[in-house]
Design an enzyme around this catalytic site. Structure first.
Site, PDB file in Angstrom:
ATOM      1  N   SER A  29      -1.867   2.199   1.964  1.00 24.13           N
ATOM      2  CA  SER A  29      -0.971   1.018   1.412  1.00 24.13           C
ATOM      3  C   SER A  29      -0.399   0.349   2.804  1.00 24.13           C
ATOM      4  O   SER A  29      -0.151  -0.940   2.519  1.00 24.13           O
ATOM      5  CB  SER A  29       0.189   1.309   0.526  1.00 24.13           C
ATOM      6  OG  SER A  29       1.044   2.260   1.505  1.00 24.13           O
ATOM      7  N   SER A  55      -1.690   6.725   3.585  1.00 24.78           N
ATOM      8  CA  SER A  55      -1.344   5.248   3.752  1.00 24.78           C
ATOM      9  C   SER A  55      -1.314   4.686   5.017  1.00 24.78           C
ATOM     10  O   SER A  55      -0.956   3.498   5.434  1.00 24.78           O
ATOM     11  CB  SER A  55      -0.041   5.147   3.013  1.00 24.78           C
ATOM     12  OG  SER A  55      -0.333   4.758   1.640  1.00 24.78           O
ATOM     13  N   LYS A  94       6.281  -2.320   8.690  1.00 22.36           N
ATOM     14  CA  LYS A  94       5.872  -2.646   6.881  1.00 22.36           C
ATOM     15  C   LYS A  94       6.949  -2.898   6.078  1.00 22.36           C
ATOM     16  O   LYS A  94       8.180  -2.378   6.464  1.00 22.36           O
ATOM     17  CB  LYS A  94       5.328  -1.107   6.729  1.00 22.36           C
ATOM     18  CG  LYS A  94       4.658  -0.963   5.458  1.00 22.36           C
ATOM     19  CD  LYS A  94       4.190   0.398   4.896  1.00 22.36           C
ATOM     20  CE  LYS A  94       3.352   0.633   3.823  1.00 22.36           C
ATOM     21  NZ  LYS A  94       2.860   1.682   3.373  1.00 22.36           N
TER      22      LYS A  94
END
Lengths: 477, 94
Positions: A153, A177, A78
């Protein structure tokens, strides 16, 4: 070069193929990089130019018989997590050209075990969002239906796994997330106990809630990644000193002694009927397998999201104060006054959701409201912690839906922040209480969209939830 | 909780953000909704409840304050560097 079928790969299959010399790590890495370049889900923000060299090193270790279970396995990271020499944008314009000057401990441990970082995945800006629509690099589309969101997210990591353009990934989970996008994209994701995995090198959003965690296509792969990532790190003052179990080696033990609980508050009217039916069918299945299952109550669940939307923005507004454009990131005209410089950089660099949360957090922490809001939310945190502590005396694992619905349409909630925030309703409690949680796919709805099951475990109960997740995965095959 | 336009402007100023008229109106509406939702915690009697800073009390203390060699690379990405100092805009307005 052999053409490698990237669908249905997992760590065990890749290691078997390495041993059989079906393909090398370099060949596999090249295939993934090519697949990322051809990707139409917008899962990646950047590709790593260090990947091929790392893969060659891994091939050497494999040839010398010095490999771990992770050597040569490609990993997507990420873009909120730092990898030295690679861009780390946090999906924000303010960090668009920022190059990380050091590597996060979690990544360092995985690369030390031989993993190959293939690129950085898209996410909501500074991890703020539940749909991955708040990215300065555009939304991530759900590989199961590209008119729908991937969740957020960590949407890029989840979508990359579902689209078979990465076999393993890292995400971060502040209020769901990892678990929510995993549920929307039909992959597995684990939010470890607060302190289980070092946060050093994760760009901070809300420091009392953030955790780095693994994402993969199988529960066993989560276990492999966690084994290497977890453990004490002196660079994170909230890191736990507890020993790290050998998670993958202990997945197949008899687990019928585990007592399972159904938190009744998670099966309210807020939940989509198809999601509810699928979770209940899974619970029935487990009953038939001989597990003892009982209903339990977490009475303060209804207040968790409210407490979360007080604690989180307050911490966000503090953590994001560092983005001033002076030492790194977006810059402005030097002729401006310092105050105007700050305002220009931050107004141009931050997206709408980030500004909204910074303003909300500033309000919550301002004189007169701090006692009414922030302090009160910290008290609610105590009540939520107590809820879990009490329930985990009666049961070992809680079974719940990961999300109230399956993936929604792109644009459906982007103008209504409150509606968007409500999609975190089943995941935020774990972050507030610091416990661990796993999300895994168990079924699909009528639109062929994945439905995610959530398993919540007590602090440092990762092994138990991984064991049950693995058992469910095997019996549902 | 009511949030008026003036408050939004004052908060943005504290947070070093410049908002357009449109943004001010939008955030005012949206934050009003969010605040009326979070207000539900006011239904609880919390007078005897202690606060928790984190979910898990890690008990960790900050690590020892040991001096380490500086890392010049850390300012490499600053907009302008002069004689190993980072150049910032004027602090005092002329």
């Amino acid at each position: 070069m052999p053409t490698i079928k990237l669908g249905n790969l997992n760590i065990d299959k890749i290691q078997t193929a390495f041993k059989a010399r079906d393909f090398s790590s370099e060949e596999l890495t090249r295939e993934y990089l090519e697949a990322i370049r051809a990707d139409d889900t917008n899962s990646f923000i950047s590709i790593s130019d260090l990947a091929i060299e790392q893969a060659r090193q891994a091939d050497k270790l494999l040839a010398q018989g010095q490999a771990t279970a992770l050597t040569g396995i490609p990993l997507a990271v990420k873009d909120l997590i730092l990898v030295e020499g690679l861009r780390a944008t946090a999906a924000s314009k303010i960090l668009e050209n920022y190059i990380a000057s050091y590597t996060a401990t979690a990544v360092k441990r995985l690369t030390a075990a031989g993993m190959v970082v293939i690129g950085k995945t898209n996410c909501d800006e500074f991890a703020m969002g539940s749909s991955n629509e708040n990215s300065a690099f555009g939304p991530v589309l759900n590989p199961h239906d590209k008119t729908r969101v991937a969740g957020g997210s960590s949407g890029g990591s989840a979508a990359a796994l579902a689209a078979n353009i990465a076999p393993t990934a890292l995400g971060t989970d502040t209020g769901g997330s990892i678990r929510q996008p995993a549920a929307f994209c039909g992959v597995a994701g684990l939010k470890p106990t607060y302190g289980r995995v070092s946060r050093y090198g994760a760009i901070a959003m809300a420091s009392s809630l953030d955790q780095i965690g693994p994402m993969a296509t199988t529960v066993k792969d989560l276990a492999y990644l966690l084994k290497f990532m977890a453990g004490y790190d002196e660079m994170d003052a909230t890191s736990l000193k507890a020993a790290v179990p050998d998670y993958p080696a202990n997945l197949n033990t008899d687990i019928k002694h585990l007592r399972l609980g159904i938190p009744i508050e998670y099966f309210s009217s807020k939940i989509d009927s198809q999601v509810k039916t699928a979770i209940e069918a899974q619970i029935d299945n487990l009953k038939k397998q001989g597990f003892s299952i009982k209903e339990v109550s977490l009475p303060y669940t209804d207040y968790a999201l409210a407490a979360y939307y007080l604690l989180m923005p307050a911490e966000v507004s503090s953590n994001l104060a560092r983005y001033d454009g002076l030492l790194y990131g977006l810059v402005a005209d030097k002729k401006l006054s310092l105050d105007q410089w700050y305002k220009t950089v931050r107004s141009q660099g931050f997206g709408a959701e980030t500004k909204r949360r910074v303003i909300l957090g500033t309000y919550i922490l301002s004189a007169g409201y701090y006692d009414a809001y922030y302090k009160q939310a910290q008290k609610v945190r105590t009540l939520i912690k107590n809820d879990f502590e009490r329930v985990f005396k009666e049961v070992d694992i809680l079974i719940a839906p990961a999300t109230p619905s399956t993936a929604f349409k792109v644009g459906e909630k982007s103008q209504d922040p409150l509606a968007m925030y409500l999609s975190d309703v089943f995941t935020v409690s774990a972050n507030i209480a610091g416990i661990c949680g796993l999300s895994m796919p168990i079924a699909k709805d009528r639109n062929n969209l994945p439905i995610g099951l959530q398993l919540l475990g007590r602090p440092l109960g990762e092994l138990e939830i991984l064991q049950l997740g693995h058992f469910i995965e095997q019996t549902n095959k | 909780m009511e949030l008026d336009k003036k408050q939004i402007i004052a908060l943005a100023d504290l947070a070093k953000l410049e908002l357009s008229e449109e943004e001010i109106g939008l955030y005012q509406e949206q934050l009003k909704d969010v605040l009326s939702y979070v207000d539900k915690i006011k239904d609880l009697d919390l007078s005897k409840v202690k606060e928790s800073l984190t979910g898990i009390a890690t008990g960790a203390l900050p690590r020892a304050d040991k001096a380490k060699a500086s890392v010049p690379g850390i300012i490499k990405q600053a907009g302008e560097i002069r004689d190993s100092y980072v150049v910032a805009p004027n602090v005092f307005n002329k």
